[in-house]
Every structure is written in structure tokens, then in C-alpha cells.
Design a protein around this motif. Structure first.
Motif: not given
Lengths: 406, 406
Positions: A110-123, A226-236
Motif C-alpha cells: 500500500m501507499e507509504d504515509l511517511s510524510d504523516h505522523i501517527i496521531m497519538r505521537k502528534g497529540l 467496523l474498523h474495530g481498532d480505531l484508536h489514535t495509533g491507527s490514524i496517520f
């Protein structure tokens, strides 16, 4: 490459090279394995000539979550890939593009999202994501509505339920969220300093009753995919972009479980702000930002879900007066109940969140953990009576004031 | 015999002859096709020497229910056979034995129940079945409990949900029970004399709201493996024996749907007693028998389900104080709501019941039909508030008194 085996770095490069229209013949591919080795291998593959890059994710046949390894079906790689592809059809800007799925190797490219940050880390870093509420409410409203009986043909939905039967990954949730935290289970993992509060929770029968009801809903309510595990570590995230990843827990369940996961993880960051090392004003301001994000997430979800309902409902009884209001109130109640369960499991269950675990001052961390239990418990206990999202905000703010006084 | 085709009489005999340990070499098999040709071929095969007999049931690839034929998957034969086998494991005395299932021919060979009578016919004839409540409450309690997350391993249950995904047959229910009766649909079929009452139903928005909620529960609540069509035409009886047949509508749904089907069909017979041609005393006595049967069915189900729960629950939160009571109350409410839906669909929807349709006096039949609509509507409207089974009996008796006055 044939039967399943964990890929080597060289094999990962070879597979990447063979994907049509991605890397050209002059490419010079570099690979790193960047997974944590718990559930999956994750290869990051870059062409140093074109700087194009991709992610190759391969499921491992076990999870290293409870000391020993926990056998897991490789079928979850199929589920993850198919759920991603389905989410891409519904929300193309909000998930990574899938280039290829190989069932034998249990591998998705899949697409590389390295320009994003894991949301939990960002917060945790104190960043703000002004478009997050808009994006995640889009994701929730569209994926939940269009996979439900409201938004898709009811016979097709049944085939989709079959496609996403996911016993292994559901078991992790059933045990770690809806059972173990409420008894003295081996999987539990909590700060010895809060043992008194944890033991109070184990003895709290009115709380257990509400958890039993939420557990049964998780087990039986096939409302939407459901996504089933939609925490901020599953969001870039970036400031402009939100990408939901890792839907390997996908299955047909109660919508409020996904909504509650987002709410819970924003609330956990809010609670973790107890450690804030900057000024009191900066903390207050960041918490206000989180409260705004919580409010916007629910209210935009509510608005968008209703709009989809009004425009695209396929159920013949969808337009009955009063039905939508009752349905949305039930969703709100479920979301708040599930959010409470997730806050508790992240505090005393097996898997914690860095938002709280990384607080270095023991006394401050303890305070945050106690606050999390107070908030989680209050959300669960009240969830069946809630009539407005204010209840969620009030619970969070009041509990925080109470704890801060000490 | 290979690919699917509707069997001839000779082929049916040949297949029967080949079943091991059933008929011996001296057998002299006779065959009759006794189905109504709507959904299935049903061959009754008897050995005139030994007087052993069996039933061979073959699914047809269509249903002749709405004028033209309605295409139906032959997979329902697999579902029926697998549901029968599962019910046999749970309640061996309450279903016919399955001797053989052939997936290619969509054919099940099972025990012949010619010594029994279809319960609907028995009730219309005024017979009494003193063991029915005991038997059917056993069937309901055991099949519903042991296929639910309460009574079986939760991961195995998910595979069972997958096994019984049944879109075609569910669609029939969704349309004919939970949609068409509430609008001016072509499939509806009602006595022109009650058009005023039917039109009032079509305009009754508070009723439609409750039906929408029950419909959504039917669509999303994967609580237990249901029979799915448990009316008195799917039950064979003698005074000593009860056998549930024809589970081709089986799927994972809300338990109350099966319980409500039994209640509704007993109530429909009660309502049909308006035509009673014997003495007033005899009618009152028969209605008392039906009320006793209704009460016993619910109360014995309630007692048995709780006993299974107390002894065999596998869910880790099953023993939380208060949970069982809440669960049983929800089951009661669902059962009453679904019973109401079934009473209405049997009065104005596509498929009626002989208990009312065979009333020869037009005015008496009209009275019974109006009574059925009154009872069905009242059950649906109150279902979410019900706290005791008395509500069902009271509704039936009060409405009957009201109508009889005229």
C-alpha cells in the motif's frame, strides 16, 4: 514466491519491483523493516532515484502480546486488505491506496504515509490537527452508514457480514476490553500505586452489569462494518490530511464501538495532559482544543450521518418520523459506553497508551490513571441514560477538576 | 444421479433404496409427492412390506409465492438440513431425524412424521396438546441458549453465523413481515371489508416507528440461531409428541422472533375461535386452553432458559447480578413486538393462516380479522414497555371482549 513464509528483505524488494506501473526499471530500491514484530512485518521500500515509496505489510501467524505468542489466523491479512479497499471506495482520501494483496503470503502492498505522523505521537507532542474532526467524522459517517442496512442492500450486507467474520481478532477485543479488566486476570497490567482503585473496579457490580450489556452488543449487533481498532495509533495525520490504517480487526459490529474508540483516545490524551510540562495556560488551551475536537467529531458525525440517511437510505422504513432521532440517540449512548470501556482497558488492561504511560513523574502518572478510571467508569455507568453529547464533555471536565483539586 | 434437477418419482425411490440400514432388500417401496409445489418437492416413500417410511424433501429453485415465481437459492436446502441436524443434537426428541443430505440435489431425507398432525390443523379441529408448552419451551430454550454467545464458545458462534447467512429467505421475512403490510404494497392480500382498518394501519406513524425498530433488530441482532419460521404450520404434533420441521429460514437473529412466532400463532387460533360452531361454553373452554398454553409456553421458556444460563453459561460476564433479569425482560419485549408483527402480516400480508381464512361466515371472519389487527397493533405499540407476560394475555383478552360486544 509460493507458500506462506515470513519474507526476507530481498524478497520484499523483489515483490515490490514486480508491481506494474509503480517503480520503473531504473529504480534503486532500498528496504527497511519498520514493524514492531508483534503481529506483522512492515517493510518500507523506497526508490532512491525517484523517491517513490511503498509499504509492504505481511501478517505473522502469531501475536506476541501475552508473554508467549498467541496464534492468529493469517486470514486477518485478507480482512485488513478487503476492509481497506472497501474504505477506499467510500472515502478515497482517508485511507492509504492498496496496490496489491496476496492471500498466500498474507501480504498487502500500500501507499507509504511517511510524510504523516501517527496521531497519538502528534497529540503527545502537542500538535493540533484542525481538519481531524472533519475528516474522521467523514470516515465514520460514510463507512458506517454505507455498510449498514440503512445504506446498502440488505441481502448484499449479509454477504458482507460473512466476508468479515473475524473470530481471532474479535477474541482479543472480547477478552482484553470486555472481560479481563473487570477481574483479576493475568493479562491485566497496572501501576501498583492504583491497586486500591483497580480492586474497587473488580468489585463494582453495577459497573459490571453495564459492561456485560456492552459486551453482548459487541458480540451480537451486526450493525455496520467496523474498523474495530480505531484508536489514535491507527490514524496517520498531517495538518491537512488524515489516513486511517490497520483495519485488521474489521468485522460487523455496533457502530458506537468505532465512534467510542476515537472519543476515548482523544479523552485519554486530555487526561494525559496532567503531565503537561509547559505553562498552565498552554495546558488549558490544549485541553480546550481537544474538547473542541471531541465536540466537533460527534456533532459533525451526527450531522453527516443524518444527511446520508436523508439522501441515501435504502431501508423502506428509514423515513418513519422519529426513527432517525431514536437511532442517533442509541448511537450516542453506545459510543459513550464503549468509550468508557476503552478508557478503562487502556489504563489497567494489557495494552496501555503512551499519552499516559510516558508521564515520567510517578505521582502525576498515578493521578492521570486514577482520573482515567473515574472518567471511564462514569461514562459506562451513565451511558444508557445519556441524551446529549454534553454528558461526555461534562464527565471529562468535572472529573478532571475533581482530581486536580487534590 | 449427478447435477441438480427436480427428481422424478422413480428417482426418489431409487435414492431411498440406496440409503444404508433403512430399507432391506425385500422392501417394496411406494412413493407419493405430497408437497404443495411452492418451494419444495416432498416425496413420501413407504415400504409396503415393513411399513417403514421416510420423507425426501427437495428444494425447488424458485418460490411460487407472488404470482410469478421468485428465484431462491438452493443453498436453503443445506441450511435447512444443517439446522435440523443441529437442532437434533440439542433436542433429539423434538425434530425429525435426518438420514441423508445431498448438496448437489438440494435434498434431505428424514424421518416420516405421518403419525403426527400439523399443529395448525389440530388446533383448528379443536384438539388439545397437553405437552406442547413443555415441548416447545424446551425446544426454544435449548436451541436459542446453546447457539447464543451465552451458551457456546464465542469464536465458534461466529463460524456458525457464517454458516447460516441466509439472504434469500431473510428477504422474504424482511419484505412480507417488516415492510409490505405497512404500505400499499402489491403483495398485500386482505379482505376488502376491512380496508378502512388497513388504511388506518398504513397511516399509523407511531406503529411504523415500532415496526422500524423491530425490523432493524431482525436485520442486525445475531443473538442465536433461529428456526426463522416457527409457526404452527412448521410443527407436527400428537398428544404425546412435538416435532419442529422446515427450518429453511434459519439464520442468526433475535431470539424473540422465534418465541414471538409461537405466541402469535397460538393467538391467531384464539382469535379465529370467533367462528366457533360449537357451544359458547366449549369456545370459552378452548380459549382458556389456549391462554394456558400461551402462559405455560412463556413461563416454562423463561424458567428453562434461566436454568440453562445458571448451569451452562460460558460467557465470563454471564453471572453479573441483574444481567439475567434485564436480558429476560428484553427477550419478553422482543417476543411481544415480533408476535404483533406476525399477527398483522398473517391478516393483511401475502400469507394468511387457515385459523382465520377458513371461517366461512363473512361477518365473523371480518370480525376476527379486525380483532387480529387490534391485537397485533397493541402488542407492537406497547412492546418496549412490557414488564410481564400478563400484558400479552391482557391485550388478547381485552381486545376480544371489546370486539365481541359489537
Amino acid at each position: 514466491m509460493s507458500a506462506y513464509h515470513p519474507l526476507t528483505l530481498d524478497e520484499a524488494i523483489q515483490i515490490a519491483q514486480e508491481i506494474p506501473n509503480l517503480f520503473d526499471e531504473q529504480s534503486n530500491l532500498q528496504v527497511r523493516e519498520i514493524g514492531d514484530g508483534n503481529l506483522n512485518l512492515v517493510f518500507h521500500i523506497t526508490d532512491s532515484n525517484s523517491s517513490k515509496s511503498i509499504i509492504l505489510k505481511q501478517a505473522l501467524p502469531y501475536a506476541k502480546v501475552v508473554g508467549e505468542s498467541w496464534p492468529l489466523s493469517l486470514d486477518r491479512a485478507r480482512i485488513e486488505s478487503e476492509a481497506l479497499i472497501l474504505a477506499y471506495q467510500l472515502c478515497p482520501t482517508l485511507v492509504p491506496t492498496v496496490y496489491r494483496y496476496d492471500s498466500e503470503l498474507a501480504m498487502t502492498i500500500m501507499e507509504d504515509l511517511s510524510d504523516h505522523i501517527i496521531m497519538r505521537k502528534g497529540l503527545i507532542e502537542g500538535n493540533r490537527y484542525p481538519l481531524f474532526a472533519e475528516h474522521i467524522s467523514d470516515f465514520l459517517a460514510r463507512t458506517l452508514f454505507f455498510t449498514s442496512d440503512l445504506g446498502q442492500n440488505q441481502q448484499a450486507k449479509k454477504e458482507s457480514v460473512k466476508q468479515f467474520i473475524n473470530p481471532d481478532l474479535c477474541k482479543i477485543t472480547e477478552d482484553l476490553i470486555f472481560a479481563d479488566p473487570y477481574v483479576d486476570a493475568e493479562t491485566n497490567n497496572f501501576n501498583a500505586a492504583i491497586r486500591d482503585a483497580v480492586e474497587a473496579l473488580w468489585a463494582d457490580q453495577p459497573l459490571h452489569l453495564e459492561v456485560a450489556l456492552l459486551r453482548m452488543k459487541f458480540l451480537t449487533s451486526a450493525q455496520a462494518l467496523l474498523h474495530g481498532d480505531l484508536h489514535t495509533g491507527s490514524i496517520f495525520v498531517t495538518e491537512q490530511s488524515t489516513k486511517v490504517i490497520d483495519p485488521e480487526f474489521a468485522y460487523y459490529g455496533p457502530m458506537g464501538f468505532d465512534i467510542g474508540a476515537v472519543l476515548a483516545n482523544l479523552a485519554l490524551n486530555y487526561i494525559g495532559q496532567e503531565h503537561w510540562s509547559r505553562s498552565e495556560e498552554a495546558r488549558a488551551s490544549y485541553r480546550e482544543y481537544l474538547i473542541d475536537t471531541l465536540r466537533d467529531t460527534w456533532s459533525q458525525f451526527d450531522t453527516k450521518f443524518r444527511a446520508l440517511w436523508n439522501e441515501h437510505a435504502v431501508d423502506p422504513l428509514a423515513k418513519v418520523p422519529g426513527y432517525q432521532d431514536l437511532y442517533m440517540q442509541q448511537l450516542l449512548q453506545d459510543s459513550i459506553g464503549f468509550a468508557g470501556c476503552k478508557i478503562i482497558r487502556r489504563t489497567i488492561g494489557l495494552a496501555h497508551v503512551a499519552d499516559i504511560d510516558t508521564i515520567s513523574d510517578d505521582r502525576v502518572r498515578e493521578r492521570a490513571e486514577r482520573l482515567a478510571l473515574t472518567v471511564g467508569r462514569a461514562l459506562i455507568l451513565q451511558h444508557r441514560q445519556v441524551t446529549s453529547f454534553d454528558a461526555f464533555i461534562d464527565t471529562l471536565e468535572q472529573a478532571t477538576k475533581g482530581v486536580q483539586v487534590s
